[in-house]
Write an enzyme that holds these catalytic residues in place. Structure first.
Site, PDB file in Angstrom:
ATOM      1  CG  ASP A 184      -2.123   0.961   1.012  1.00  0.00           C
ATOM      2  OD1 ASP A 184      -2.271   1.510  -0.093  1.00  0.00           O
ATOM      3  OD2 ASP A 184      -2.902   1.131   1.966  1.00  0.00           O
ATOM      4  CE  LYS A 197      -6.444   2.538   0.644  1.00  0.00           C
ATOM      5  NZ  LYS A 197      -5.140   2.911   0.037  1.00  0.00           N
ATOM      6  CE  LYS A 202      -5.502  10.219   0.171  1.00  0.00           C
ATOM      7  NZ  LYS A 202      -4.786   8.941   0.375  1.00  0.00           N
ATOM      8  CE  LYS A 258      -2.270   4.846   3.110  1.00  0.00           C
ATOM      9  NZ  LYS A 258      -2.166   4.807   1.648  1.00  0.00           N
TER      10      LYS A 258
END
Length: 533
Positions: free
Chosen positions: A326, A375, A416, A489
């Protein structure tokens, strides 16, 4: 090192800092470093501190030294990148960006003329301290110039997508880049069409079905899919006369795959599961297996558990590189930096509330609960190691409240929007609250990370090491490239090793491994030379 002429960085305005221009070169003058036309060889002494506990609980710290030999192949060769999700926001943006940089394009915006750049790339747009000069001033060099690395302008781009749209039209669909820039790269982008990909409807949101017009027959894993992907990689390499290929997943977030004994728990079982068409084998895992079998590095840029235990074992068996998971681009990068700062400052973080709304196709896919759950997991674990490291603030098992919310709002498009609230306990019963509103142009932050991941992964294919004084053959790094953690991530680490999420530690690890390849110690920030009378 011989840097690429396009990589131009100007001197900083801090009076005591000198940044070497790309036209300069440097070498290490040491008996521990030898240069040849094809290699850099070095001896590096790795210094650590071993800690033991006495029966009475007293800790005993013992300095340790281990010497290693490093060998770096200076020959970069011609490198290709195959993106899974080539026609998506990230794929179309990075391709257009590389074309623009390669051609040194400029274009008009509302704010004036804009020139192509690689801002946001640690490798291309940040520097590291090399040392100090005779005046005691810091000398900094671009990270890209530390060791021989592929330049992004030289990358050959290709890949797969479930949508057959050419990249010029895909770029319009993404609504990321300025219209004036799109016109300048349209001709080249129109000539790039993704290869047919695999589409297993149970793994991504149902709202993606209307994009799936460029897919291989069959809706679940099978040997035919695996062999086709392997052939695609070989054909791409042969067609463009490439020395190496890197494959990177930048497609939709999948749901988590179940870990099932006898199916994906071992390398052999996973290969059998693909051959037998088991429905719990994800598309990303099939791409990973194809890459591993072709000995091509595979990087997962989405949060799903692509690397099930069988995939990791397969990579180790074939000594193939994998990395994930990620892309860490906006909100999570800010979170890992801020939480590291607060806890290291002795401030007890007690809650984190993170709200996101995004309107690109990633947001549309994440509006499905199972994909959102993938996520949520990757974003929620980024503070764990920092909390566990401070036993003064946190008791065993204690953890800040941490909530992550993602909502799809089409009007937001690629901007975003992240809203975060951090609450912490401070001195004598006080409380501190930090609220942050972060608008990130998602694909423009993620694309440089894709570049960094490719450049560093390729570099790792040319580094070998061994313990000094042993006659063992040089070996590469472990198959799981934890050096990539700064860009991800939910960093994937070798089984049984700790996960590091603190941003500064991740960057230091990456830079210091590069320094070790040149026989250089980690740069100290003590500056003792300025503290003596």
């Amino acid at each position: 090192m011989a840097p690429h002429a396009d990589n131009t960085l100007s001197n900083g305005d801090h009076i005591s800092t000198h940044t070497i221009s790309p036209k300069d070169t440097f070498e290490v003058s040491s008996e521990n470093v030898q240069y040849s036309a094809n290699e850099i060889r070095s001896k590096y002494v790795y210094r650590t501190t071993a800690v033991s506990r006495k029966p009475d609980g007293k800790l005993v710290a013992t300095p340790k030294e281990t010497a290693y030999d490093f060998k770096v192949d200076r020959r970069v060769g011609k490198v290709g990148v195959m993106l899974v999700g080539l026609g998506g926001n990230n794929g179309s943006t990075i391709t257009a960006g590389i074309i623009a940089n390669r051609r040194k394009l400029t274009w008009e915006t509302r704010e004036g003329e804009q020139a192509a750049n690689y801002y946001g790339s640690v490798v291309m747009s940040s520097t590291m301290k090399l040392g100090t000069d005779e005046n005691g001033d810091e000398v900094n060099i671009p990270v890209h110039d530390v060791l021989p690395m592929v330049h992004p302008n030289d990358l050959v781009i290709g890949g797969w997508d479930i949508s057959g749209m050419n990249l010029a039209d895909a770029m319009d669909r993404a609504m990321v880049l300025q219209p004036t820039l799109k016109q300048l790269v349209r001709k080249e982008m129109a000539q790039i069409t993704p290869l047919r990909s695999i589409y297993y409807p149970t793994f991504i949101a149902a709202n993606q079905e209307d994009r799936a017009d460029n897919i291989l027959d069959g809706g679940k894993a099978c040997k035919a899919h695996l062999e086709q992907l392997r052939a695609d990689i070989r054909n791409f390499k042969e067609q463009h006369k490439l020395d190496k290929v890197i494959v990177q997943w930048t497609a939709n977030t999948e749901r988590y795959a179940q870990i099932i004994p006898g199916i994906n728990d071992t390398a052999d079982n996973l290969l059998k599961a693909i051959e037998n068409g088991h429905e719990e084998v994800a598309p990303s895992t099939v791409f990973a297996v194809a890459s591993i079998l072709e000995n091509v590095p595979f990087i997962n840029g989405s949060p799903q558990n692509t690397f099930v235990p069988g995939a990791i074992e397969l990579a180790e068996k074939h000594q193939a590189f994998i990395g994930g998971d990620d892309f860490k681009s906006g909100q999570t990068k800010m979170k890992s930096a801020l939480v590291d700062f607060l806890i290291n400052a002795g401030i007890k973080l007690t809650s984190i509330a993170s709200y996101n709304h995004l309107g690109n196709n990633d947001g549309k896919n994440l509006s499905s609960h199972e994909q959102f759950r993938s996520k949520e997991i990757s974003k929620a674990n980024v503070v764990d190691d920092m909390v566990a490291a401070n036993t003064v603030l946190y008791k065993p098992g204690e953890h800040p409240d941490h909530t992550v919310v993602i909502k799809y709002m089409p009007n937001t498009r690629d901007d975003k929007k992240a809203i975060d609230e951090y609450v912490a306990d401070i001195f004598m019963g006080g409380r501190q609250t930090i609220s942050m509103y972060n608008v990130c142009e998602d694909s423009l932050l993620a694309s440089p990370l894709i570049i960094d991941l490719v450049v560093i992964a390729e570099l790792m294919t040319r580094i070998q090491w061994r313990q000094h004084g042993k006659e063992d053959e040089f070996k590469g790094f472990h198959s799981v490239l934890s050096i990539l953690s700064y860009m991800l991530k939910a960093p994937l680490t070798p089984p049984g090793t700790p996960v590091v999420n603190a941003l500064a530690k991740q960057r230091n690890a990456m830079i210091n491994i590069m320094r070790a390849c040149l026989g250089l110690d980690p740069e100290s920030d003590m500056t003792l030379e300025h503290k003596l009378f």
